[in-house]
Write a protein that holds these residues in place. Structure first.
Motif, PDB file in Angstrom:
ATOM      1  N   ALA A   1       0.879  -1.168   0.000  1.00 48.96           N
ATOM      2  CA  ALA A   1       0.000   0.000   0.000  1.00 48.96           C
ATOM      3  C   ALA A   1       0.917   1.219   0.000  1.00 48.96           C
ATOM      4  CB  ALA A   1      -0.912   0.004   1.217  1.00 48.96           C
ATOM      5  N   PHE A   2       1.007   1.884  -1.127  1.00 52.41           N
ATOM      6  CA  PHE A   2       1.980   2.958  -1.314  1.00 52.41           C
ATOM      7  C   PHE A   2       1.412   4.262  -0.772  1.00 52.41           C
ATOM      8  CE2 PHE A   2       4.261   6.237  -3.618  1.00 52.41           C
ATOM      9  CZ  PHE A   2       5.559   5.747  -3.682  1.00 52.41           C
ATOM     10  N   ASP A   3       2.103   4.841   0.212  1.00 52.03           N
ATOM     11  CA  ASP A   3       1.663   6.085   0.842  1.00 52.03           C
ATOM     12  C   ASP A   3       2.723   7.157   0.630  1.00 52.03           C
ATOM     13  OD1 ASP A   3       1.133   8.210   2.741  1.00 52.03           O
ATOM     14  OD2 ASP A   3      -0.240   6.830   3.746  1.00 52.03           O
ATOM     15  N   PRO A   4       2.529   8.054  -0.360  1.00 50.34           N
ATOM     16  CA  PRO A   4       3.551   9.060  -0.654  1.00 50.34           C
ATOM     17  C   PRO A   4       3.790  10.024   0.495  1.00 50.34           C
ATOM     18  CG  PRO A   4       1.547   9.472  -1.913  1.00 50.34           C
ATOM     19  CD  PRO A   4       1.387   8.128  -1.289  1.00 50.34           C
ATOM     20  N   GLY A   5       2.726  10.414   1.198  1.00 51.15           N
ATOM     21  CA  GLY A   5       2.893  11.346   2.313  1.00 51.15           C
ATOM     22  C   GLY A   5       3.754  10.779   3.418  1.00 51.15           C
ATOM     23  N   ASN A   6       3.578   9.503   3.715  1.00 50.75           N
ATOM     24  CA  ASN A   6       4.396   8.869   4.749  1.00 50.75           C
ATOM     25  C   ASN A   6       5.863   8.815   4.340  1.00 50.75           C
ATOM     26  OD1 ASN A   6       2.197   8.508   6.363  1.00 50.75           O
ATOM     27  ND2 ASN A   6       2.014   6.309   6.045  1.00 50.75           N
TER      28      ASN A   6
ATOM     29  N   PRO B   1       6.722  -3.236  -8.795  1.00 49.89           N
ATOM     30  CA  PRO B   1       6.200  -4.597  -9.015  1.00 49.89           C
ATOM     31  C   PRO B   1       5.267  -5.099  -7.904  1.00 49.89           C
ATOM     32  CG  PRO B   1       8.575  -4.516  -9.386  1.00 49.89           C
ATOM     33  CD  PRO B   1       8.200  -3.228  -8.729  1.00 49.89           C
ATOM     34  N   TYR B   2       5.321  -4.449  -6.744  1.00 56.28           N
ATOM     35  CA  TYR B   2       4.559  -4.925  -5.591  1.00 56.28           C
ATOM     36  C   TYR B   2       3.370  -4.021  -5.242  1.00 56.28           C
ATOM     37  CZ  TYR B   2       8.698  -7.826  -4.792  1.00 56.28           C
ATOM     38  OH  TYR B   2       9.724  -8.730  -4.919  1.00 56.28           O
ATOM     39  N   ILE B   3       3.247  -2.895  -5.896  1.00 56.03           N
ATOM     40  CA  ILE B   3       2.223  -1.920  -5.513  1.00 56.03           C
ATOM     41  C   ILE B   3       0.852  -2.373  -6.006  1.00 56.03           C
ATOM     42  CG2 ILE B   3       1.373   0.437  -5.840  1.00 56.03           C
ATOM     43  CD1 ILE B   3       4.354   1.297  -6.014  1.00 56.03           C
ATOM     44  N   GLU B   4      -0.088  -2.471  -5.070  1.00 58.32           N
ATOM     45  CA  GLU B   4      -1.436  -2.918  -5.421  1.00 58.32           C
ATOM     46  C   GLU B   4      -2.515  -2.006  -4.852  1.00 58.32           C
ATOM     47  OE1 GLU B   4      -3.909  -7.124  -5.345  1.00 58.32           O
ATOM     48  OE2 GLU B   4      -1.744  -7.113  -5.602  1.00 58.32           O
TER      49      GLU B   4
END
Length: 275
Positions: free
Chosen positions: A169-174, A192-195
């Motif tokens: 779970a990609f969180d740019p702010g974090n 490759p792992y971002i869903e």
């Protein structure tokens, strides 16, 4: 077509108010974290069914269980935490979602992360094994202070566990709050792992949250990357604007709408449809 969701408990502890604001914004999913001032893992079976009924009667669904699993110290007791994890799996089954958000454990401040890597991997593998058995997918969220708070250590967790039941779970702010200079570079490391995507933006100079596109999280560029990949997964609003101090005279519900509208402006700008 990307799908909008959000941590609607930022709107209100009252589930019906959460639903109303989301419906008004055309958001058809919630990342279910809490209702009635109670974390999802603490809701009893009757309360879970009450929440499910309220959502279904308003044609809304749960995109993921926004659990706090893994958000304990790496030296805290793990066996009792596994029981909480089982409750997250149960909630996922009740709400008919395949996704459960997890973290990769809080490291002691100032410690060398290498000292704790083996224990992190042991714990993550235990959870992944159970996820495989239960046919659910764990979404590892990057967060400051955790083992996985840099792109490289997120990649370490994902590659070491090596399972289709563990995704990012990609969180740019974090990432910005963790001192990562380029969320776009982080995206390419973890691609490759971002869903699943959390929509949170942060300004680098003060580490405060901002509406999407108004901080240093490179949200527009990230969404364009997702668009080029034909991403049709969730964009889950976790704006945390109530903590930013940017809008002191706005209610939490109004802040959620500001965050929702900011995301939609980016999507319109890049010509991306959403549902």
């Amino acid at each position: 077509m990307m799908k909008l969701s959000g941590f609607a408990d930022e709107i209100s502890p009252d589930l019906m108010q959460q639903i109303t604001v989301c419906m008004d914004e055309g958001i058809k999913h919630l990342e279910f974290r809490s209702a009635w001032n109670t974390n999802v893992l603490k809701l009893n079976d009757a309360e879970l069914l009450k929440a499910k009924t309220a959502l279904e009667s308003n044609q809304m669904r749960v995109s993921a269980i926004g659990s706090p699993v893994g958000k304990i110290g790496i030296m805290d007791d793990f066996e009792s935490h596994l029981r909480a994890f089982e409750r997250a799996i149960h909630a996922a089954k009740v709400f008919d979602t395949k996704y459960i958000r997890v973290f990769s454990f809080i490291l002691p401040q100032g410690d060398d992360w290498r000292r704790h890597r083996d224990e992190v991997m042991y714990r993550m593998k235990q959870m992944v094994k159970r996820a495989e058995e239960a046919n659910v997918i764990l979404l590892h969220e990057n967060e400051s202070g955790m083992y996985g708070d840099t792109p490289e250590r997120c990649l370490d967790v994902l590659a070491t566990c090596s399972s289709p039941n563990l995704r990012q779970a990609f969180d740019p702010g974090n990432f910005v709050q963790s001192g990562v200079k380029s969320t776009l570079e982080a995206f390419h490391v973890l691609k490759p792992y971002i869903e699943y995507i959390h929509i949170k933006d942060v300004t680098l100079h003060n580490g405060k949250e901002a509406p999407a596109g108004r901080g240093d999280g490179q949200l527009t560029e990230l969404l364009m990357q997702l668009q080029s990949m034909r991403y049709n997964g969730f964009l889950s609003l976790e704006p945390h604007l109530v903590y930013s101090g940017m809008y002191p005279d706005h209610t939490p519900a109004e802040l959620f709408v500001i965050a929702s509208q900011a995301l939609k402006e980016i999507l319109q700008h890049i010509g991306e449809d959403w549902t």
